[in-house]
Design a protein around this motif. Structure first.
Motif, short mmCIF file in Angstrom:
data_model
loop_
_atom_site.label_atom_id
_atom_site.label_comp_id
_atom_site.label_asym_id
_atom_site.label_seq_id
_atom_site.Cartn_x
_atom_site.Cartn_y
_atom_site.Cartn_z
N GLN A 67 0.82 -1.21 0.00
CA GLN A 67 0.00 0.00 0.00
C GLN A 67 0.85 1.26 0.00
O GLN A 67 0.32 2.36 0.07
CB GLN A 67 -0.93 0.02 1.22
N ILE A 71 1.23 4.40 4.17
CA ILE A 71 0.32 3.52 4.90
C ILE A 71 1.10 2.60 5.83
O ILE A 71 0.66 2.30 6.94
CB ILE A 71 -0.55 2.70 3.92
N TYR A 74 1.84 4.57 8.79
CA TYR A 74 0.58 4.79 9.52
C TYR A 74 0.26 3.58 10.41
O TYR A 74 -0.01 3.75 11.62
CB TYR A 74 -0.56 5.02 8.52
N ASP A 185 -1.98 10.84 7.95
CA ASP A 185 -3.29 10.75 7.32
C ASP A 185 -3.29 9.64 6.26
O ASP A 185 -2.67 9.80 5.21
CB ASP A 185 -3.64 12.10 6.67
N PRO A 186 -3.97 8.52 6.52
CA PRO A 186 -3.95 7.41 5.56
C PRO A 186 -4.70 7.70 4.27
O PRO A 186 -4.54 6.98 3.28
CB PRO A 186 -4.61 6.26 6.33
N ASP A 187 -5.50 8.78 4.27
CA ASP A 187 -6.27 9.13 3.08
C ASP A 187 -5.52 10.11 2.17
O ASP A 187 -6.04 10.51 1.13
CB ASP A 187 -7.62 9.74 3.48
N LEU A 188 -4.32 10.48 2.57
CA LEU A 188 -3.53 11.41 1.77
C LEU A 188 -3.08 10.73 0.49
O LEU A 188 -2.33 9.76 0.51
CB LEU A 188 -2.32 11.88 2.58
N ASN A 189 -3.52 11.24 -0.64
CA ASN A 189 -3.22 10.62 -1.94
C ASN A 189 -2.07 11.36 -2.60
O ASN A 189 -2.24 12.11 -3.56
CB ASN A 189 -4.47 10.65 -2.83
N GLU A 194 5.38 13.08 0.81
CA GLU A 194 4.24 12.79 1.69
C GLU A 194 4.57 12.96 3.17
O GLU A 194 3.70 13.26 3.98
CB GLU A 194 3.68 11.39 1.42
N ASP A 243 -3.93 20.91 1.19
CA ASP A 243 -4.70 20.18 2.19
C ASP A 243 -4.59 20.84 3.56
O ASP A 243 -5.59 21.01 4.26
CB ASP A 243 -4.22 18.73 2.27
#
Length: 323
Positions: A67, A71, A74, A185-189, A194, A243
Motif C-alpha cells: 500500500q 500507509i 501509519y 493521514d492514511p487518506d492522503l493521496n 508525503e 490540504d
C-alpha cells in the motif's frame, strides 16, 4: 529490559540486505530502551527470516499487502506503545548516539518533537549544516546550546514554507502529540514529499521544536526511492500545502504563509513543466494563479512563451506538410 521509551517505525519493501544494516545500527544504539516495529509492505524477499535470525524481542515484524510507505508508517505508528515515535526508512542508518541525543534534548527542553541533521549518501556535507551556515535557523532560534537549538515553532514554520528540508528518518515526535494532531493521514493521496504532511503539521501546532546539530543520520539512495523526481515532489508538496490550508490543519496565523508557499509551488511547477515540454500542465498551473497580482508579470511571461512555442510548432508543421 525496562519499558521502552522509543517506538521506531520502519517501513520496508524487498530490502532485506539494507534493512538488516538499518536494524543492526539501531540495535547498536547507546540508549537501549526501544522497540522496533517493522512493516513489510508486501515484500516477497527474505526480510522476515532475516529479522527472525536477529533474535531480539524488541523486533516486531508485520507483513501487509502493498500500500506504499505512507500507509506502512501509519500502521506502524498505530502499533507504537512507547511515549516517543521515531521513524527510520529501511535504507537509512543512525549513528549509535542518535536516540540518546534525542532523549537528552527532548527531556531537557520539554519539546514535543525534534529533528536532526543528516547526510545523503554520495553528498559531501550534511544538508542542515549547510543551511545553518547560510542562516536557515537564524530567525527562529531561541536558544543555541552545544548540541541542539531550540526554535520558535511559529517562526520556523514560516521558514519551512520557503524551504522544507526535514527528513522523516531524522524526526522524533511525542506519541500523545502525534495522536493529538491526527498523526499520519492514511487518506492522503500523494506520492513524493508525503512525509512533509506530518512534519509541517507537527511544527505548525506547537510552541517550540528542537534541532539536533550533530549529523547522526545517513540517508540512502535506493533505486526505488520515490523522492528522486523534482516535479513529482513539487506536485506532492503542493497537494500537501493545499490540504493543510483547506482543512486548516495548523494554527490560524500560519495559514497565510501556507497559502503563499502553495502559490510558489504552482509557479515553480509551471516553470518546470514548461521546460520539460508539458505545456498543458504548465498552462493549468498558470491559470490557477491569475488571481494573484504579485505573480502577474511572471505568469504573463510564461503564458507568452507557451503561446509563442505553440505558434512556432504550428507553423513548422504547416511548412513540413507543404514540403
Amino acid at each position: 529490559m525496562p519499558e521502552s521509551l522509543f517506538s521506531v517505525i520502519i517501513p520496508t519493501y524487498n530490502r532485506a540486505e539494507s534493512l538488516e544494516k538499518t536494524l543492526l545500527c539501531i540495535l547498536n544504539q547507546t540508549y537501549q530502551r526501544f522497540e522496533i516495529i517493522i512493516i513489510d509492505d508486501g515484500g516477497n524477499d527474505n526480510s522476515k527470516a532475516m529479522v527472525d535470525e536477529l533474535n531480539d524481542d524488541r523486533l516486531k515484524y508485520s507483513w501487509q499487502e502493498n500500500q506504499g510507505p505512507l500507509i506502512a508508517r501509519y500502521f506502524g505508528a498505530k502499533k507504537a506503545s512507547s511515549p516517543w515515535i521515531a521513524f527510520c526508512d529501511s535504507d537509512d542508518l543512525w549513528q549509535p548516539e542518535y536516540l540518546m541525543e534525542c532523549k537528552i534534548a527532548l527531556e531537557s527542553t520539554g519539546a514535543k518533537l525534534c529533528f536532526g541533521d543528516y547526510q545523503v549518501e554520495g553528498e559531501n556535507e550534511p544538508r542542515l549544516k549547510i543551511l545553518n551556515r547560510e542562516g536557515f535557523f537564524a530567525k527562529s532560534t531561541i536558544n543555541d546550546a552545544e548540541n541542539f537549538k531550540i526554535l520558535d515553532a511559529k517562526l520556523f514554520y514560516k521558514t519551512l514554507m520557503v524551504q522544507q528540508p526535514l527528513m522523516i528518518s531524522a524526526f522524533v515526535i511525542s506519541r500523545d502529540y502525534y495522536n493529538s494532531i491526527g498523526g499520519i493521514d492514511p487518506d492522503l493521496n500523494v506520492i513524493g514529499s508525503e512525509d512533509a504532511h506530518l512534519t509541517q503539521r507537527a511544527v505548525g501546532n506547537t510552541e517550540h521544536v528542537v534541532f539536533l546539530k550533530r549529523n547522526l543520520v545517513q540517508l540512502g539512495r535506493g533505486t526505488d526511492n520515490v523522492s528522486a523526481s523534482y516535479i513529482r515532489n513539487l506536485e506532492g508538496g503542493l497537494e500537501i500545502l493545499n490540504d493543510i490550508s483547506n482543512r486548516q490543519l495548523v494554527k490560524p496565523i500560519l495559514l497565510g504563509p501556507t497559502k503563499d508557499s502553495a502559490l510558489r509551488h504552482k509557479l515553480e511547477l509551471a516553470k518546470q513543466t514548461y521546460w520539460h515540454g508539458q505545456y498543458k500542465k504548465s498552462a493549468k498551473h498558470l491559470f490557477s494563479m491569475l488571481n494573484s497580482p504579485r505573480y502577474y508579470l511572471i505568469v504573463s511571461f510564461i503564458f507568452f512563451k507557451i503561446i509563442t512555442k505553440g505558434v512556432v510548432c504550428f507553423v513548422a508543421r504547416r511548412i513540413n506538410k507543404k514540403n
